[in-house]
Structures are given as C-alpha cells and as structure tokens.
Design a protein around this motif. Structure first.
Motif, PDB file in Angstrom:
ATOM      1  N   UNK A   9      76.282  33.555 -33.846  1.00 50.89           N
ATOM      2  CA  UNK A   9      74.979  32.881 -33.973  1.00 50.89           C
ATOM      3  C   UNK A   9      74.884  32.134 -35.298  1.00 50.89           C
ATOM      4  N   UNK A  10      74.275  30.967 -35.277  1.00 50.12           N
ATOM      5  CA  UNK A  10      74.197  30.179 -36.518  1.00 50.12           C
ATOM      6  C   UNK A  10      73.410  30.913 -37.601  1.00 50.12           C
ATOM      7  N   UNK A  40      56.534  27.987 -37.010  1.00 54.78           N
ATOM      8  CA  UNK A  40      57.826  27.346 -37.273  1.00 54.78           C
ATOM      9  C   UNK A  40      58.918  28.397 -37.468  1.00 54.78           C
ATOM     10  N   UNK A  41      58.633  29.426 -38.253  1.00 49.15           N
ATOM     11  CA  UNK A  41      59.668  30.436 -38.526  1.00 49.15           C
ATOM     12  C   UNK A  41      60.004  31.256 -37.292  1.00 49.15           C
ATOM     13  N   UNK A  78      68.048  30.527 -34.323  1.00 46.41           N
ATOM     14  CA  UNK A  78      69.197  30.902 -35.153  1.00 46.41           C
ATOM     15  C   UNK A  78      69.860  32.189 -34.655  1.00 46.41           C
ATOM     16  N   UNK A  79      69.117  33.019 -33.950  1.00 45.39           N
ATOM     17  CA  UNK A  79      69.713  34.235 -33.370  1.00 45.39           C
ATOM     18  C   UNK A  79      70.525  33.918 -32.127  1.00 45.39           C
ATOM     19  N   UNK A 124      72.112  28.728 -43.166  1.00 43.70           N
ATOM     20  CA  UNK A 124      70.984  28.693 -42.236  1.00 43.70           C
ATOM     21  C   UNK A 124      69.973  29.790 -42.569  1.00 43.70           C
ATOM     22  N   UNK A 125      70.480  30.995 -42.829  1.00 51.08           N
ATOM     23  CA  UNK A 125      69.563  32.131 -42.977  1.00 51.08           C
ATOM     24  C   UNK A 125      68.792  32.105 -44.297  1.00 51.08           C
ATOM     25  N   UNK A 126      69.444  31.662 -45.383  1.00 48.01           N
ATOM     26  CA  UNK A 126      68.742  31.711 -46.675  1.00 48.01           C
ATOM     27  C   UNK A 126      67.513  30.797 -46.749  1.00 48.01           C
TER      28      UNK A 126
END
Lengths: 286, 395
Positions: B274-275, B257-258, B265-266, B281-283
């Motif tokens: 990029x989101x 999943x990650x 996300x990249x 999104x990143x946290x």
C-alpha cells in the motif's frame, strides 16, 4: 375471538388491576429487544480459549435493531397510546446503545447485566430475555431477525417458546387489527399475510422501514429516561443455568474464512463478450 | 479538567453525520453546480432540531450553545457537505437578535431560526471598506418613522435563499474622528429598492456570493436592531460565533480529506504494497492529522469558553479563558488545517486527486476561502500580535 386471545386479554386485564396502572384498551405497549454489540466498523477479535467474541470494548446498538425500534414506535403512534420499552442483555451495565434507541423515542429500558452471563449461548440469552420481557408485560415483542455479531437467528423464537407466545418471523410490516397482529411475512416469492393473537413475538427484517434519526430534543431527553438494571438473581434465574456454565452450545473451533480465489482477467481485444457469454453459460445462468 | 464530550454530544455527532452521509459530497457538488440548494438536507436537519440547537428553549430551540452548533457544522463538513449559511444565519444573526433584539424582534425571528424555516444573510463587507468597518459607507438616514438605506455590500452569502439580511449601516459620524457611527438593521430581501447580483467565484458551494444594492430602501424603525449608533460595538458579539463556526467548517473539511486520503493510502497498491507504507505519503498525512487535532482542540476550547462566558452573563461564572483570543486562534487553526489536510489528501491521490470522482479538488475553493473569510489570516495575526502579545498597532 379465539380462546387464546381471550385468555390473553383476561391476563392483561388482571395485570392492569394488580399494578394499578391506568391503561387504555387501545394502548400498545411494546417490548423491543435491543442488542448492544461491538462496533462492526472496528471489529474486535475472538477470545482464543473460548472462541467467543471479545466484548470488552465500547458497544453500540446493533443496526439490525433500529428497524424494530422504528416499527414499534410507529405502532405506538398509530395506536395513539402506550410506549416502547427496550430489553437488553449486555456486560458491564452498558447503556450507550440503549441511549440511541431512547433518543429515537423509546420510553424506558430494562438492562440485564451480570458477570454470570458471560459466554451465554442463544438459549441462555433467550431465557434471560424472556424473563425480562415478562416483567415488562407487553402486548407485543419486536426483535430483529438476527444479530449482526452472532447471526444465529434463533433467539427470538426461543424467547417466544419460553413465553408460550406465538412467534412470526421475517416481518416486513406489522399492523394491529382488532387485538391481533397482522404481519406481512417475507418469503422467497413475495410475502404471506399472517395473523396471530397477542401477545406475540415478531421478528423484523433489516431494511424494511427507515429508522428515524433522533431529534435533538430526543437526544437531550434520553439521559433522563429510566434504565432498570437487573442481575440474574433478580430474574429468578440460577447463575449456573446461564452464561458459560449453562451453555449447551460451545464453539468447537474457529477457522479463517477460505481465501477467495483470484478471478480470471479477460483482456478485451474485441472478443471479450464471447468469453463473458461462455462464463455465464458455465454458471448455467443463461 | 475533562476532554471527553458527553454522550449527548456523541449522539449529536452520530445523528448529524448519518443524515449528512445519506446525502454525501456528490449531492453537494450536484446541487452547487446546477445552481440548486441543499434544501432537503437543511430541511431534515431543521426538522430534527439540529439547526436550532443553540437557540434558547423559550423560542423553540434546543437550548444549548455554540459548542453544539459547531458540532453540527463540523459533522456536516466532515461528510463533504459543508453549509456556509450555518455560520451567518443561526450563529451570527441569531446571536445578535437574541442579545440585542426587542421582545417583538425575538419572538418574530428566533422561533424561525430555531425551526430552520428562515435563513438570514449578513452584510457588513463593502467594496471600499474591506476589513475597516469604520469606513462603512452604506448609510441609513432617519426620515420620520423610517430609515432610508442607500449603499452597496458585497460578498454577501446566500441572498438568493435568505429571506432577510442583517445590514451594518452608517447612521452618523463621530464629530471628532469622523468615524462612522454604525447601526444594525434587518432588511427584507424583497423590499423595494433591494437588488442583488451574483459574483462568480471559484468555489463549489450551493451558497452563492452576491453584491447587494440598497437604493433608497425604506426600513421601518422597528427593524433597527439594538441601539442606534451602537452597531459596531454590538456586531462584535456576533464575530466570535462566526469565527468558531468557520473553524468548525475547516476542521470538518480536514477530517473529510484525511479520511478519504488514509483510506486511499491503505488500499492503493502500486509497488506491491500500500502506498501508505511509504513515508513520503504517510508523513504529510500524519503531520496534517496533528495540525487537525490541534485545530479541533482550539475550536472546542473557543466554543466552550464562548458558552461559559455567555452563560456567565446570567450569573454563573465565566471560564477565565479569553474567548476572543480563543475564537480567533480557532478560526486561524481551522482554516490552516483544512488547507493542509486537503492538500495532503490531494497529493496522496496522485492524478486522482484532481478527479471529480474522488471528491477532493471540489473543496479546494471552500478550504482556501477559510483563510480569507470572514476575517483574513492577517487580521487574526494582527489581533494576536496586539491583543495577546501586546505589540504596537501598525494601522
């Protein structure tokens, strides 16, 4: 039988006697040159001063070489005897890429590792590989058509030339018939069937066979297979004839690849097919 | 102290991962939805010796342990192709047969676990017993040279692809407490009197769930595994491998999943960047990554401790780590990490998170199941409360 192949047979016959090995006439002993390269999935940078690839990180077996390893293993299996020996030149005694091929079934490896080899060009590499291959004394040398990091595609034929052996490039299939290599050599139109006496150097195109996955037993056995580590002097080469000192080729400059131009966006309002046809006509493909 | 895996472990990961990647999540989903099995994938893994890595060499296996089998399990899940039957067949069942089987039983089944040619289901859960194994009502009654088996098991995985099932059955009762005395039996699934019907569940998996009925099934005494009436004590030896392997599936799903989410996300750009550069999104992804790595450490520790303890029985020293505690904690952490990672990955994908094409929501049932089965999160918390913290028992 050509004079050449007869001579080769004599040479090999003599070698068996002198080395005291028991070899069957049908045995196929194959050297596969395997390059250990930085992982293309995590591309390294270039050294700014020399323009050379940074090889200080972890190295893995070049995927292009897995096809040659597979083909060599199949040839040995078909012959019913003999073995595959890996030949590699890599910094810092790196063996992790070799272990992959040993796990697939290669019997042993010769690894040339020496600080003097840093900055070697294709010809220096070929000199080193040729000397190492000579120690293995194989019936056949299999190499990839080109490496994934260097892409010169010249090393295999240079090895063949230095050995004084015939070379056949772009093989899609190799078979051994009556002591000769019979090679299907890829061409733009199809393939040529080429015969040559052994020993010979044959380069294998990527994707022509499906490399086997190492079995679990193969993985466990890989660690105990012998890797003979040699330096430049072991091969009888002078340090200044190889590496950056011996290189006749230099990286003059390194530039970024040109940025690809943005494509044209065609919004389909019922007429887009005409734009596509016009575009293809401009390319003269229809 | 060393946290680095050996080069053999790394090669094992790479090999299993490349075989699984060749099939991929789309294959897994296609097979699951069409009622197919992952026979080709299983066959390729078996041929290379990966299903049997943990079976002793004398029975044709790889001679390694649960650590290596958990690597196989994790890498499969990390490619979006988790195989649930690895948990029961080569982990729980082979462990029990290796430990408690007679020479005849071992030589009959272990080579077939080693080469992957046999799958064996595992049946302990009953409609009225739940997690309380003392209440098991499926009964095996001795009748001359045979046992007669009667009762019902449910949520039994993979009966349609297994050849036999290892059944935990009541063979008597303690006169004072009335608690069941249990025994283990290996029962052929095609034996007269065995029937099974699928239980529809909301999980995309090639392994189906079944209710299994035993109607006066004649089981030869040679199919009794271990000592009569000692089944409860014996079955515990299979539970740590089960928890460790379940943890490995969780860690693998989390990694899958990650990896999908961080790639998305990249590359996905909405406001000119990029989101993944937005902390909203990143946290959540970073937090999920930390939980995943914690779970993986616990998994590795548990598998390592299990193998050390098992080998300790042969004379070498144990690890000094409480294997049962580590295996329970690994199972808890693996399941929670799978859910956290998958949820964060789906959220990262916005509406696409639910799209079949992105191959994430298809695993929601699988990840969520890990919190419930094979042992629920709450039973693990009970264990840790009582066993690790010495708190009083409430049931």
């Amino acid at each position: 039988m050509t004079a050449w192949s007869w001579l080769c047979r004599c040479r090999r016959a003599r070698d068996w006697r002198t080395t005291g090995e028991t070899r069957n006439d049908k045995d196929m002993n194959i050297a596969v040159c395997v390059k250990q390269i930085p992982d293309p999935a995590d591309p390294p940078g270039l050294d700014e001063a020399t323009g050379n690839l940074d090889r200080s990180g972890k190295l893995i077996m070049d995927d292009s070489d897995s096809y040659g390893v597979e083909m060599a293993l199949q040839l040995v299996e078909q012959a019913g005897g003999g073995e595959v020996t890996l030949v590699s030149m890599a910094p810092r005694g790196e063996t992790s890429g070799l272990r992959t091929a040993l796990a697939m079934g290669a019997a042993k490896a010769v690894l040339v590792t020496d600080e003097a080899l840093a900055g070697s060009d294709a010809l220096s590499t070929a000199k080193v590989l040729a000397r190492a291959v000579a120690r293995v004394n194989p019936d056949l040398v299999v190499m990839a058509t080109e490496s994934t990091d260097g892409y010169t595609g010249t090393t295999p034929v240079q090895v063949a030339e230095l050995m004084g052996w015939p070379s056949v490039t772009f093989a899609k299939k190799i078979s051994i018939q009556e002591g000769k290599a019979v090679v299907q050599r890829q061409t733009e139109a199809g393939y040529d069937e080429v015969e040559c006496p052994l020993p010979a150097v044959v380069t294998v195109t990527a994707g022509v066979v499906e490399p086997r996955y190492p079995s679990f037993k193969g993985i466990m056995a890989a660690k105990s297979k012998p890797v003979d580590q040699l330096g430049v002097s072991d091969l009888g080469l002078l340090a200044d004839s190889v590496g950056s000192q011996g290189a006749r080729q230099q990286v003059a400059s390194v530039e970024d690849a040109p940025v690809r131009e943005a494509g044209a966006v065609v919004v389909d309002e019922g007429e887009a097919h005409q734009d596509i046809v016009r575009f293809l006509e401009e390319l003269k493909v229809i | 102290m060393d946290f680095e895996e050996t080069s053999e472990h790394q090669m094992l990961r790479e090999a299993v991962s490349s075989i699984a990647a060749k099939y991929g999540h789309a294959y897994f989903v296609d097979q699951a939805r069409s009622g197919g099995k992952v026979a080709e994938l299983w066959g390729e893994l078996a041929k290379a010796g990966y299903i049997g890595v943990g079976i002793p060499e004398q029975w044709g296996g790889g001679g390694m342990g649960i650590y290596e089998l958990s690597i196989v399990c994790e890498e499969l899940a990390a490619q979006g192709t988790p195989i649930l039957l690895l948990v029961v067949s080569p982990a729980v069942n082979a462990t029990l047969i290796e430990r408690f089987g007679t020479d005849d039983q071992r030589s009959r089944w272990l080579p077939r676990f080693a080469d992957g040619s046999m799958k064996m289901a595992f049946a302990i859960t009953e409609p009225d017993a739940g997690s309380n194994s003392h209440n098991i009502s499926t009964a095996a009654t001795k009748d001359g040279d045979v046992y007669r088996l009667n009762g019902t098991k449910y949520y039994i995985s993979g009966c349609d692809e297994a050849e036999a099932v290892l059944v935990v059955a009541r063979t008597g009762a303690d006169e004072q407490t009335g608690r069941g005395k249990l025994s283990l039996f290996v029962v052929d699934l095609d034996a007269p009197g065995v029937t099974y019907t699928p239980i529809p569940v909301e999980m995309t998996a090639p392994e189906k769930q079944f209710t299994v009925f035993f109607d006066n099934v004649e089981v030869p005494a040679s199919r009794l595994l271990g000592a009569e009436h000692e089944g409860l004590r014996e079955v515990f030896f299979g539970l740590n491998p089960e928890r460790i392997m379940t943890s490995a599936i969780g860690v693998g799903i989390g990694r899958y999943a990650l990896s999908r989410a961080s790639e998305y996300a990249r590359n996905r750009s909405v406001w000119g960047m990029p989101i993944g550069s937005h902390q909203a999104v990143s946290h959540p992804l970073a937090k999920a990554k930390i939980e995943l790595e914690q779970a993986k450490l616990m998994l590795q520790k548990a598998a390592w401790a299990y193998d050390r303890e098992k080998n300790g029985a042969d004379g070498s020293r144990g690890s000094g780590v409480d294997t049962g505690e580590a295996a329970n904690m690994a199972k808890y952490a693996g399941a929670e990490a799978a859910i956290t990672c998958l949820d964060a990955a789906i959220q990262t994908h916005g509406g696409n998170g639910m799209a079949s094409e992105y191959g994430l929501a298809t695993l929601m049932g699988n990840a969520r199941l890990l919190r419930t089965a094979p042992v629920s999160r709450e039973m693990i918390l009970n264990f840790v409360a009582q066993h690790s913290l010495d708190l009083p028992k409430g049931y």
